[in-house]
Write an enzyme that holds these catalytic residues in place. Sequence first.
Site, PDB file in Angstrom:
ATOM      1  N   LYS A  11       0.802  -1.128   0.127  1.00 28.37           N
ATOM      2  CA  LYS A  11      -0.078   0.042   0.038  1.00 28.37           C
ATOM      3  C   LYS A  11       0.758   1.282   0.084  1.00 28.37           C
ATOM      4  CE  LYS A  11      -4.053  -2.114   2.306  1.00 28.37           C
ATOM      5  NZ  LYS A  11      -5.161  -2.180   3.451  1.00 28.37           N
ATOM      6  N   TYR A  51     -12.181  -2.918  -3.882  1.00 29.61           N
ATOM      7  CA  TYR A  51     -12.820  -2.829  -2.343  1.00 29.61           C
ATOM      8  C   TYR A  51     -14.463  -2.717  -2.281  1.00 29.61           C
ATOM      9  CZ  TYR A  51      -8.317  -2.724   0.163  1.00 29.61           C
ATOM     10  OH  TYR A  51      -7.057  -2.931   0.495  1.00 29.61           O
ATOM     11  N   ARG A 104       2.597  -6.265   9.222  1.00 31.13           N
ATOM     12  CA  ARG A 104       1.909  -5.035   9.781  1.00 31.13           C
ATOM     13  C   ARG A 104       2.230  -4.462  11.050  1.00 31.13           C
ATOM     14  NH1 ARG A 104      -4.132  -6.766   7.650  1.00 31.13           N
ATOM     15  NH2 ARG A 104      -4.154  -5.413   5.884  1.00 31.13           N
ATOM     16  N   ASN A 114      -2.048   0.681   6.607  1.00 29.68           N
ATOM     17  CA  ASN A 114      -1.695  -0.686   7.311  1.00 29.68           C
ATOM     18  C   ASN A 114      -0.658  -1.457   6.433  1.00 29.68           C
ATOM     19  OD1 ASN A 114      -3.761  -1.630   5.594  1.00 29.68           O
ATOM     20  ND2 ASN A 114      -4.907  -2.520   7.252  1.00 29.68           N
ATOM     21  N   HIS A 117      -2.302  -5.260   1.582  1.00 31.88           N
ATOM     22  CA  HIS A 117      -3.306  -6.143   1.453  1.00 31.88           C
ATOM     23  C   HIS A 117      -3.101  -7.404   1.015  1.00 31.88           C
ATOM     24  CE1 HIS A 117      -7.235  -7.498  -0.367  1.00 31.88           C
ATOM     25  NE2 HIS A 117      -6.537  -7.860  -1.176  1.00 31.88           N
ATOM     26  N   GLU A 128      -9.485 -11.128  -7.551  1.00 31.49           N
ATOM     27  CA  GLU A 128      -8.727  -9.851  -7.378  1.00 31.49           C
ATOM     28  C   GLU A 128      -7.629 -10.171  -8.302  1.00 31.49           C
ATOM     29  OE1 GLU A 128      -7.732  -9.765  -3.011  1.00 31.49           O
ATOM     30  OE2 GLU A 128      -9.599  -9.194  -2.403  1.00 31.49           O
TER      31      GLU A 128
HETATM   32  P1  RTP Z   1      -7.142  -5.590   3.235  1.00 29.96           P
HETATM   33  O1  RTP Z   1      -8.607  -6.090   2.483  1.00 29.96           O
HETATM   34  O2  RTP Z   1      -6.497  -4.329   3.002  1.00 29.96           O
HETATM   35  O3  RTP Z   1      -6.107  -6.767   3.159  1.00 29.96           O
HETATM   36  O4  RTP Z   1      -7.302  -5.611   4.912  1.00 29.96           O
HETATM   37  P2  RTP Z   1      -7.988  -6.827   5.815  1.00 29.96           P
HETATM   38  O5  RTP Z   1      -8.662  -7.846   4.792  1.00 29.96           O
HETATM   39  O6  RTP Z   1      -7.023  -6.927   6.733  1.00 29.96           O
HETATM   40  O7  RTP Z   1      -9.233  -5.968   6.343  1.00 29.96           O
HETATM   41  P3  RTP Z   1     -10.710  -5.702   5.750  1.00 29.96           P
HETATM   42  O8  RTP Z   1     -11.769  -5.747   6.646  1.00 29.96           O
HETATM   43  O9  RTP Z   1     -10.735  -6.258   4.418  1.00 29.96           O
HETATM   44  O10 RTP Z   1     -10.683  -3.994   5.307  1.00 29.96           O
HETATM   45  C1  RTP Z   1     -10.105  -3.278   4.277  1.00 29.96           C
HETATM   46  C2  RTP Z   1      -9.223  -1.979   4.904  1.00 29.96           C
HETATM   47  O11 RTP Z   1     -10.264  -1.160   5.330  1.00 29.96           O
HETATM   48  C3  RTP Z   1      -9.517  -0.857   6.597  1.00 29.96           C
HETATM   49  N1  RTP Z   1     -10.644  -0.856   7.668  1.00 29.96           N
HETATM   50  N2  RTP Z   1     -10.754   0.224   8.418  1.00 29.96           N
HETATM   51  N3  RTP Z   1     -11.898   1.688  10.460  1.00 29.96           N
HETATM   52  C4  RTP Z   1     -12.205   0.386  10.581  1.00 29.96           C
HETATM   53  O12 RTP Z   1     -12.862  -0.117  11.417  1.00 29.96           O
HETATM   54  C5  RTP Z   1     -11.677  -0.339   9.399  1.00 29.96           C
HETATM   55  N4  RTP Z   1     -12.016  -1.810   9.183  1.00 29.96           N
HETATM   56  C6  RTP Z   1     -11.069  -1.849   8.122  1.00 29.96           C
HETATM   57  C7  RTP Z   1      -8.281  -1.059   6.901  1.00 29.96           C
HETATM   58  O13 RTP Z   1      -7.292  -0.340   6.107  1.00 29.96           O
HETATM   59  C8  RTP Z   1      -8.338  -2.387   5.866  1.00 29.96           C
HETATM   60  O14 RTP Z   1      -7.019  -2.923   5.677  1.00 29.96           O
HETATM   61 MG    MG Z   2      -9.721  -7.560   3.181  1.00 27.63          MG
END
Ligand code: RTP
Ligand code: MG
Length: 135
Positions: A11, A51, A104, A114, A117, A128
Amino acid sequence: MAIERTLSIIKPDAVAKNVIGEIVTRFEKAGLKVVEMQMKSLSKEEAEGFYAEHKERPFFGDLVSFMTSGPVVVQVLEGENAIALNRDLMGATNPKDAAEGTIRRDFAESIDANAVHGSDSAASAEREIAYFFGK
Ligand code: RTP
Ligand code: MG
């Protein structure tokens, strides 16, 4: 032995920190092979489409702004159990909760910025990878 492919994005925060190489080294040392790699700047539409599963979430606007704030490195990683292995190497979404030694924990600043991805399932990986690299 399941050889899988997964999509990884380094990222904008990690690119800006100059740690592309350190992150790729972690994948390689864990046995994952980089089979596609492209540095690019995502358009708003590309980030929104990528997303799309989160479009109703309150953080969606911030997520899209962040992902378009600078260049990213989009990669396909291949190896045994690649999808879960990449998620393990990444660590928890919020770096405060991420285990020691994870990407991370070591490189991310916040839940928004973070560092990486990774696809979270076989279905996500397929979608994806096709999204950025075609079939
Ligand atoms: P990614 O898709 O980027 O790999 O991240 P992830 O699976 O660990 O988390 P995901 O639930 O898919 O969320 C995508 C990105 O959204 C942001 N996020 N912010 N403020 C919040 O509660 C929140 N929750 C998620 C994070 O930057 C996350 O990487
Ligand atoms: Mg995710």
